[in-house]
Write an enzyme that holds these catalytic residues in place. Structure first.
Site, PDB file in Angstrom:
ATOM      1  N   PRO A  61       0.828  -1.208   0.000  1.00  0.00           N
ATOM      2  CA  PRO A  61       0.000   0.000   0.000  1.00  0.00           C
ATOM      3  C   PRO A  61       0.861   1.256   0.000  1.00  0.00           C
ATOM      4  CG  PRO A  61      -0.001  -0.992   2.169  1.00  0.00           C
ATOM      5  CD  PRO A  61       0.761  -1.920   1.269  1.00  0.00           C
ATOM      6  N   ARG A  62       0.271   2.337  -0.339  1.00  0.00           N
ATOM      7  CA  ARG A  62       0.983   3.611  -0.422  1.00  0.00           C
ATOM      8  C   ARG A  62       1.016   4.328   0.931  1.00  0.00           C
ATOM      9  NH1 ARG A  62       2.734   2.886  -5.061  1.00  0.00           N
ATOM     10  NH2 ARG A  62       1.591   3.079  -6.998  1.00  0.00           N
ATOM     11  N   LEU A  63       1.336   3.595   1.950  1.00  0.00           N
ATOM     12  CA  LEU A  63       1.501   4.184   3.280  1.00  0.00           C
ATOM     13  C   LEU A  63       2.988   4.313   3.565  1.00  0.00           C
ATOM     14  CD1 LEU A  63      -1.104   2.158   5.376  1.00  0.00           C
ATOM     15  CD2 LEU A  63      -1.235   4.567   4.778  1.00  0.00           C
TER      16      LEU A  63
END
Length: 155
Positions: A61-63
């Site tokens: 994920p783009r975290l």
């Protein structure tokens, strides 16, 4: 007649005490078994799954890594210390929990271009001071049996 009644009463109390002891022991041992659905949740450590693949292979994920790490460490901290390395082993290799319809669960997927041994090496360090800084039953700073070294201790 009074002594017979008193004796029966004592036997009944003794039988009840023995039954309660057996039930308490069974309950305590069920709570300490390092299997999915008992001391370890089914499909454990979903955030660690993302954290491992993100850190080792750039997939996920783009975290930001600190947020993924925080979530992973929180999930790992929620697992009893004596089951943390087992949970990480399940993360890497999966497990089949007890039950008639049990299926393999928890295994980190094989990903193209993301060597499993690299993921395994990083997963073994999640309990270390540099990552989550969590205690384990082994007393060592990582979970070496995830890497194939040593044998997993039992509680």
């Amino acid at each position: 007649m009074a002594s017979s009644s008193s004796s029966s009463h004592r036997r009944l109390i003794l039988a009840a005490a023995v039954l309660l002891s057996v039930l308490a022991a069974a309950s305590a041992s069920a709570g300490t078994s390092c299997v999915p659905g008992w001391a370890i949740p089914h499909n454990p450590l979903p955030s660690c799954r993302w954290y491992v693949t993100s850190r080792t292979c750039g997939i996920g994920p783009r975290l930001p890594w600190p947020e993924l790490k925080r979530r992973c460490c929180r999930e790992l901290a929620d697992i009893p210390a004596y089951c943390r390395c087992t949970a990480l082993s399940i993360l890497m290799d999966g497990a089949i929990p007890p039950g008639p319809d049990a299926q393999l669960e928890g295994r980190l997927e094989d990903l193209p271009g993301c060597p499993r041994e690299v993921q395994r090496g990083f997963a073994a360090t999640l309990v270390t001071e540099a990552e989550c800084n969590l205690a384990t039953i082994s007393g060592v700073a990582e979970c070496p049996w995830i890497l194939g070294g040593g044998t997993m201790p039992s509680k």
